[in-house]
Design an enzyme around this catalytic site. Sequence first.
Site, short mmCIF file in Angstrom:
data_model
loop_
_atom_site.label_atom_id
_atom_site.label_comp_id
_atom_site.label_asym_id
_atom_site.label_seq_id
_atom_site.Cartn_x
_atom_site.Cartn_y
_atom_site.Cartn_z
N HIS A 70 47.21 -52.34 151.42
CA HIS A 70 47.18 -53.74 151.42
C HIS A 70 48.19 -54.16 150.42
O HIS A 70 47.83 -55.13 149.62
CB HIS A 70 46.03 -54.17 151.51
CG HIS A 70 45.66 -55.76 152.14
ND1 HIS A 70 44.38 -56.10 152.55
CD2 HIS A 70 46.74 -56.69 152.08
CE1 HIS A 70 44.89 -57.39 153.22
NE2 HIS A 70 46.22 -57.77 153.01
N ARG A 109 45.78 -57.43 160.01
CA ARG A 109 44.58 -57.24 159.50
C ARG A 109 43.89 -56.17 160.12
O ARG A 109 43.90 -55.77 161.44
CB ARG A 109 43.47 -58.55 159.94
CG ARG A 109 43.88 -59.64 159.04
CD ARG A 109 43.54 -59.45 157.37
NE ARG A 109 43.80 -60.63 156.62
CZ ARG A 109 44.90 -60.85 155.98
NH1 ARG A 109 45.88 -60.24 156.07
NH2 ARG A 109 45.11 -62.00 155.30
#
Length: 313
Positions: free
Chosen positions: A281, A233
């Site tokens: 991502h 993350r």
Amino acid sequence: MKILVPSTIALDVRGGPGDEVVGYDAAAPLSPEDADAEVLVAWANTPANLADAAARLTRLRWVQTLAAGPDAVLAAGFGPEVTITSGRSLHDGPVAEHALALVLAAVRRLDVLGAAQREHRWDTGVNRAQADPATAGRYTLDGARVTIWGFGSIALRLAPLLTALGARVTGVASRAGERSGYPVVGPDGLDALLAETDLLVSLLPAIPATRHILDARLLGLLPPSARFVNVGRGATVDEAALIDALTSGRLAGAALDVMETEPLPEDSPLWDVPNLILTPHVAGGRPRGAARFLADQLTAWRTGAKLRNVATR
């Protein structure tokens, strides 16, 4: 019970006797007719949609997100009476594959060679550097000391792939020990481990305790020849400190699939940082076996058995 299933993924959800399975738009406010739902399945929902669900689904008792990390659902404001479970394990293969791709791209300097291709330039600098005994070790995983921070199920898929290429893998987790034959150090062993790390891979989740945990101090412990890959993350990294380390040359390179702000703004300095590879991502994005996983979870919920991947708050 009423089970809400998102429009963002094709799932064959078969309810039990008395169940009602209803599809919903994960990017829009929920329909008033669905305010009595007891179970919400989430995948790629907008923050506004999740916040709307937290505010309006007064009978809700369980949220099953198909994401590997429950951070988006936890941030939406669901009450303590709502059980939240993640999709951990559904993304192990895809994320491990992408992590390996970024590792190899960084180590084999595909960013430099790709730039040379776009310039129509036959770049021999990488070839000379990987043949030079003084720098040859920076261009291979054979013998490289790899640290995986966040040694869970994804790490257990990734570690053997790195081992097969000759890397020496050590994990970092909340507790020291050994997992599937790999040594794992706890938080008290992190500093010493970073000082002898050639490649650091982060698989850390975004929780309050991990916000900006990779800061200037920890980056400064890595050798100048080290590289960093993040497929966990973005919020776990102090991006200003990372930019400074790369720009100053205190860190040899990095590859990020996750950033603190996504999509990455056009004016973000990350776009132009030297020796940095960015991907948008895409490491996960395709949960494998989601229908079977959800069916098992629903069976456990109906029978009062233990749910998998219950998030702590």
